[in-house]
Design a protein around this motif. Sequence first.
Motif, mmCIF file in Angstrom:
data_model
loop_
_atom_site.group_PDB
_atom_site.id
_atom_site.type_symbol
_atom_site.label_atom_id
_atom_site.label_comp_id
_atom_site.label_asym_id
_atom_site.label_seq_id
_atom_site.Cartn_x
_atom_site.Cartn_y
_atom_site.Cartn_z
ATOM 1 N N GLY B 233 0.812 -1.121 -0.098
ATOM 2 C CA GLY B 233 -0.029 0.110 0.040
ATOM 3 C C GLY B 233 0.927 1.272 -0.141
ATOM 4 N N LEU B 234 0.308 2.400 0.295
ATOM 5 C CA LEU B 234 1.029 3.679 0.227
ATOM 6 C C LEU B 234 1.930 3.660 1.536
ATOM 7 C CD1 LEU B 234 -1.705 6.063 -0.271
ATOM 8 C CD2 LEU B 234 0.093 5.400 -1.821
ATOM 9 N N ALA B 235 2.948 4.191 1.302
ATOM 10 C CA ALA B 235 4.104 4.302 2.402
ATOM 11 C C ALA B 235 3.728 4.784 3.679
ATOM 12 C CB ALA B 235 5.493 4.955 1.987
ATOM 13 N N GLN B 236 2.911 5.764 3.846
ATOM 14 C CA GLN B 236 2.526 6.467 5.213
ATOM 15 C C GLN B 236 1.415 5.691 5.874
ATOM 16 O OE1 GLN B 236 2.141 7.688 1.794
ATOM 17 N NE2 GLN B 236 0.620 9.136 1.905
ATOM 18 N N ARG B 248 9.436 -2.986 3.596
ATOM 19 C CA ARG B 248 10.063 -2.527 2.784
ATOM 20 C C ARG B 248 9.497 -1.378 1.911
ATOM 21 N NH1 ARG B 248 11.711 -6.731 -1.585
ATOM 22 N NH2 ARG B 248 11.985 -7.848 0.219
ATOM 23 N N THR B 249 10.158 -0.245 1.812
ATOM 24 C CA THR B 249 9.659 0.975 1.184
ATOM 25 C C THR B 249 10.269 1.313 0.055
ATOM 26 O OG1 THR B 249 9.187 1.806 3.499
ATOM 27 C CG2 THR B 249 8.708 3.227 1.612
ATOM 28 N N THR B 250 9.712 1.234 -0.989
ATOM 29 C CA THR B 250 10.401 1.575 -2.417
ATOM 30 C C THR B 250 9.487 2.878 -2.988
ATOM 31 O OG1 THR B 250 9.016 -0.246 -3.510
ATOM 32 C CG2 THR B 250 11.500 -0.292 -3.274
ATOM 33 N N GLY B 251 10.077 4.047 -2.969
ATOM 34 C CA GLY B 251 9.210 5.308 -3.319
ATOM 35 C C GLY B 251 8.254 5.611 -2.430
ATOM 36 N N ARG B 252 6.984 5.633 -2.848
ATOM 37 C CA ARG B 252 5.920 5.999 -2.020
ATOM 38 C C ARG B 252 5.085 4.346 -1.829
ATOM 39 N NH1 ARG B 252 1.798 8.889 -4.004
ATOM 40 N NH2 ARG B 252 2.264 8.379 -6.218
ATOM 41 N N GLN B 253 5.842 3.464 -2.239
ATOM 42 C CA GLN B 253 5.046 2.140 -2.078
ATOM 43 C C GLN B 253 5.672 1.296 -0.852
ATOM 44 O OE1 GLN B 253 2.651 1.459 -4.076
ATOM 45 N NE2 GLN B 253 2.139 -0.518 -3.165
ATOM 46 N N LEU B 254 4.754 0.669 -0.040
ATOM 47 C CA LEU B 254 5.230 0.095 0.961
ATOM 48 C C LEU B 254 4.812 -1.521 0.861
ATOM 49 C CD1 LEU B 254 5.690 -0.354 4.267
ATOM 50 C CD2 LEU B 254 3.357 -0.254 4.562
ATOM 51 N N SER B 255 5.691 -2.484 1.061
ATOM 52 C CA SER B 255 5.271 -3.805 0.948
ATOM 53 C C SER B 255 5.639 -4.325 2.279
ATOM 54 C CB SER B 255 5.742 -4.589 -0.233
ATOM 55 O OG SER B 255 7.156 -4.442 -0.259
ATOM 56 N N GLY B 267 -7.352 0.038 2.524
ATOM 57 C CA GLY B 267 -6.481 0.578 1.294
ATOM 58 C C GLY B 267 -5.134 -0.201 0.906
ATOM 59 N N LEU B 268 -5.193 -1.366 1.879
ATOM 60 C CA LEU B 268 -4.089 -2.282 1.739
ATOM 61 C C LEU B 268 -4.448 -3.601 1.032
ATOM 62 C CD1 LEU B 268 -2.362 -2.597 5.170
ATOM 63 C CD2 LEU B 268 -1.467 -1.655 3.193
ATOM 64 N N ARG B 269 -3.433 -3.800 -0.211
ATOM 65 C CA ARG B 269 -3.683 -4.711 -0.795
ATOM 66 C C ARG B 269 -3.147 -6.003 0.024
ATOM 67 N NH1 ARG B 269 -2.342 -1.277 -4.487
ATOM 68 N NH2 ARG B 269 -0.376 -2.055 -4.820
#
Lengths: 321, 305
Positions: B233-236, B248-255, B267-269
Amino acid sequence: MSALRVPGLPRTVLRLHRPALIVWGAFVAALIGWLVWLNTVTSSAGERERAYCDHHETCNILDQLNYGQRTVWVATLVCYSSLAVAAWAGASLIGRELESGTAQLAWTQGVSPARWLAAKLAVPALLTTLGCTALVLAYRRAWSAHPGLRDGDWTSVTTFVARGPATVAYALCALALGALTALLLRRTLPALGVSLAATWALHFALERFREHLWPSVTRVTATEDVWPRHVWQLESGTIEHGHRVAHAGGSPCEGNPAQVKQCADKLDITGYYQVYHPRSHYWPLHLVESGIVLAVAALATVLAFRLLPRRTRAARKESLA
Amino acid sequence: MTDTTGFALEAAAVGKRFGRRRGSGGWALRDCGFRLPAGRVCAVVGPNGAGKSTLLALAAGLLVPTEGRVTVLGTDPASARARVGFVAQDKPLYPHLTVAETLRMGADLNPRRWDAPTAERIVADGDLGPKTRIRALSGGQRTRVALALALAKRPELLLLDEPMADLDPLARHELMGVLMAQAAQYGTTIVMSSHVVAELEGSCDHLLLIGGGRVRLAGEIDELLEAHVRVSGLAQTSLAPHTVVESRTTGRQLSALIRPAGPLPEGLRTSAPSLEELVLSYLRNPQAPGTTPAEAASESEKATL
């Protein structure tokens, strides 16, 4: 082997150490064969020489010397066969198993380590006892067959051991010492070396102290006398001022009887003494030595079994806090 | 086949230290606690030097724990010896014996339990001549003989340390099949260690993850997988109060891989992790909280009910 219906564990020990069994059997057979050869072929040549020498001024004694010398070699091999047992027990019987992990293979079959060690010691002990007993019986027979050709008396270091159960005792002790050192060191080569050294040291120590293993006999005479026949000469000397004075290099007084008397009076020698073991002390000395060696063997065996749980044991009986 | 407690293997606060050095050094295993129900096929995974071999050797009664207690089939490992099969990592066998003699040794050392047809079948399936000496065998062929020895004693608990490491894929598949058939037919509990997770997926139903000498994760694989979710989902996005194993955060993406403590934020996949992903996430993050031994024990208990 299957015809004898040996139980599983001893059968496995025999199967694992078949090469050693073959070598040991060949060694015993070869020594007995050599003794038979010596006492049929070589001895008759020696006796012929001896008969010739009895009636001639000059004669050849080569065959007599050969017979005596070779019989001593056999005695040496019989006496120190325990060294080979020690090397094998330390290296091949236990050490290699612990080093390569095959001991753990046995312990994770349906056999407890204690039963494993018991079988590993009992089967070789039985076969060692059988082999050594055969060697001792053969050697005793050979030793008494031709007394006139003998090289050395009952007191000689190796003959002393080879003529009795001490041979068996030393071999059993070597087996136990080999197992103990292998369990301590868990490596093939160090166990071989230490086991060999320990067995040799035991031989060495008992050879040094052998004469003290049974009370010796002291003979006091007014005049200097020759030694009795077939005794183990320990010490001789003079009695001066009521005290014994040992003379390793012979009497202090030499010459004709009158000269000796004069010399003895001058030195205030009142008598002569000899300390020795008569031939009748052979068995007491021999059995005491065998007993000491067997005691060492028993001690080593007990230590080996007490060490074994530290090598492998599960579930120490500990209460959990 | 099951004992009174229903557990094939139990460890309570088990520690094993090698050498006499004091301090942190020397501990191969520390404070290790878990319970393995009977009849399971358990994978012991972890990096090299994690303590897997130590744990198996403790269970086989070849090592004494420095602290704690190991219980095997309801008794101590020494008493369970006849009912436990063990194949060590280096597959020790007597090199001068032939294959047939090795199997005969197994029969002699396991009276009453020995299953000769099984041993002969496993060996014959590998095209091993009975007269071949062990020293002439390849690593994989030795593994086959060692497995034949361990299986033919009909163990109730089979401990295998890296059993498949030197087998070719075909032999690995075939012997895994033999193991699973044994487990199914006789209810044998199998514990096998590996650092190749893919090797175990599909055949194991229980997992023991060991890292740094401690149990990181223990339980039924299905339950462990269900308890974890891979989210992106989104990093924040805040992941509290869920337990984060790895993020792990890549750019604005969080996994992230998390153990949810309740409903997940909007909002989380989400997706289900594979066993390998789960294991790797824990191994990559040694500080990630694992399931405690108590939790694992209660999970195991639930599983047996």
